[in-house]
Design a protein around this motif. Structure first.
Motif, short mmCIF file in Angstrom:
data_model
loop_
_atom_site.label_atom_id
_atom_site.label_comp_id
_atom_site.label_asym_id
_atom_site.label_seq_id
_atom_site.Cartn_x
_atom_site.Cartn_y
_atom_site.Cartn_z
N GLN A 116 0.83 -1.21 0.00
CA GLN A 116 0.00 0.00 0.00
C GLN A 116 0.86 1.25 0.00
N GLY A 117 1.87 1.30 0.87
CA GLY A 117 2.68 2.50 1.03
C GLY A 117 3.70 2.73 -0.06
N HIS A 118 4.24 1.66 -0.63
CA HIS A 118 5.34 1.80 -1.59
C HIS A 118 4.95 1.57 -3.05
N LEU A 119 3.82 0.93 -3.29
CA LEU A 119 3.42 0.65 -4.68
C LEU A 119 2.08 1.28 -5.05
N ILE A 120 1.08 1.11 -4.19
CA ILE A 120 -0.27 1.57 -4.53
C ILE A 120 -0.42 3.08 -4.35
N ASN A 121 -0.13 3.59 -3.16
CA ASN A 121 -0.31 5.03 -2.90
C ASN A 121 0.48 5.91 -3.86
N PRO A 122 1.76 5.59 -4.15
CA PRO A 122 2.50 6.44 -5.09
C PRO A 122 2.23 6.10 -6.56
N LYS A 123 1.29 5.17 -6.80
CA LYS A 123 0.89 4.81 -8.18
C LYS A 123 2.09 4.41 -9.03
N ILE A 124 2.88 3.50 -8.51
CA ILE A 124 4.09 3.05 -9.19
C ILE A 124 3.74 2.31 -10.48
N VAL A 125 4.50 2.60 -11.52
CA VAL A 125 4.44 1.88 -12.79
C VAL A 125 5.84 1.37 -13.07
N ILE A 126 5.95 0.06 -13.30
CA ILE A 126 7.23 -0.59 -13.55
C ILE A 126 7.36 -0.90 -15.04
N THR A 127 8.48 -0.46 -15.62
CA THR A 127 8.77 -0.75 -17.02
C THR A 127 10.08 -1.53 -17.09
N THR A 156 13.48 -3.32 -18.19
CA THR A 156 14.50 -3.07 -19.20
C THR A 156 15.35 -4.31 -19.45
N SER A 157 15.50 -5.18 -18.43
CA SER A 157 16.24 -6.43 -18.62
C SER A 157 15.89 -7.41 -17.51
N PHE A 158 16.11 -8.69 -17.80
CA PHE A 158 15.94 -9.73 -16.80
C PHE A 158 16.97 -10.81 -17.06
N ALA A 159 17.71 -11.16 -16.00
CA ALA A 159 18.71 -12.24 -16.11
C ALA A 159 18.77 -12.96 -14.76
N GLY A 160 18.68 -14.29 -14.82
CA GLY A 160 18.72 -15.08 -13.60
C GLY A 160 17.50 -14.80 -12.76
N ASP A 161 17.70 -14.11 -11.65
CA ASP A 161 16.60 -13.74 -10.76
C ASP A 161 16.47 -12.23 -10.61
N ARG A 162 17.17 -11.48 -11.49
CA ARG A 162 17.27 -10.02 -11.34
C ARG A 162 16.59 -9.28 -12.49
N LEU A 163 15.58 -8.49 -12.12
CA LEU A 163 14.89 -7.62 -13.05
C LEU A 163 15.41 -6.21 -12.86
N VAL A 164 15.80 -5.56 -13.95
CA VAL A 164 16.12 -4.14 -13.91
C VAL A 164 14.98 -3.44 -14.63
N ALA A 165 14.45 -2.39 -13.98
CA ALA A 165 13.28 -1.72 -14.53
C ALA A 165 13.25 -0.27 -14.09
N PHE A 166 12.57 0.56 -14.90
CA PHE A 166 12.28 1.92 -14.48
C PHE A 166 11.04 1.88 -13.61
N GLY A 167 11.08 2.63 -12.53
CA GLY A 167 9.91 2.80 -11.68
C GLY A 167 9.52 4.26 -11.71
N ASP A 168 8.26 4.52 -12.02
CA ASP A 168 7.78 5.89 -12.04
C ASP A 168 6.50 5.96 -11.23
N GLY A 169 6.18 7.14 -10.76
CA GLY A 169 4.98 7.33 -9.95
C GLY A 169 5.06 8.65 -9.23
N ASP A 170 4.24 8.77 -8.20
CA ASP A 170 4.19 10.00 -7.41
C ASP A 170 5.22 9.96 -6.30
N PHE A 171 6.50 10.09 -6.68
CA PHE A 171 7.59 10.17 -5.72
C PHE A 171 8.67 11.08 -6.30
N PRO A 172 9.46 11.73 -5.44
CA PRO A 172 10.47 12.67 -5.93
C PRO A 172 11.55 11.98 -6.74
N GLY A 173 11.97 12.63 -7.82
CA GLY A 173 13.10 12.15 -8.60
C GLY A 173 12.80 11.12 -9.65
#
Length: 107
Positions: free
Chosen positions: A53-64, A66-83
């Motif tokens: 609720q606090g880290h994904l839903i409230n700030p309306k996070i959207v994950i895009t 960019t890569s996945f290897a093994g168990d590691r996803l690299v992605a852009f996170g955007d939403g209502d948070f600074p920066g």
């Protein structure tokens, strides 16, 4: 661009996050799962629900992804948070199509 192939649990995590669906996100995590994010560890259903609720839903996070290897996803996170948007590494532990462990760090 090459298609990124993701495990079902990771696909479900991204889809539920991007839909801002807390109930669907809760079902992605297995019993006794652990999330490490922002220097805090969240363990079990109640703490993970609070984190969702606090880290994904409230700030309306959207994950895009960019890569996945093994168990590691690299992605852009955007939403209502600074920066934002920011690049994050999501390292998943998965068992039976559910997330058992998730660590999130800025990249």
């Amino acid at each position: 661009m090459n298609e990124i192939i993701l495990p079902k649990a990771v696909e479900n995590f991204i889809a539920a996050t991007n839909a801002h669906d807390a109930n669907a996100l809760n079902t992605v995590f297995g019993d006794g799962a652990t999330v490490r994010d922002d220097g805090t560890t969240y363990t079990g259903g109640a703490e993970i629900r609070e984190w969702i609720q606090g880290h994904l839903i409230n700030p309306k996070i959207v994950i895009t992804p960019t890569s996945f290897a093994g168990d590691r996803l690299v992605a852009f996170g955007d939403g209502d948070f600074p920066g934002g948007p920011l690049s994050f590494a999501f390292v998943f532990g998965i068992k039976d199509d559910q997330i058992t462990d998730l660590t999130i760090d800025p990249v």
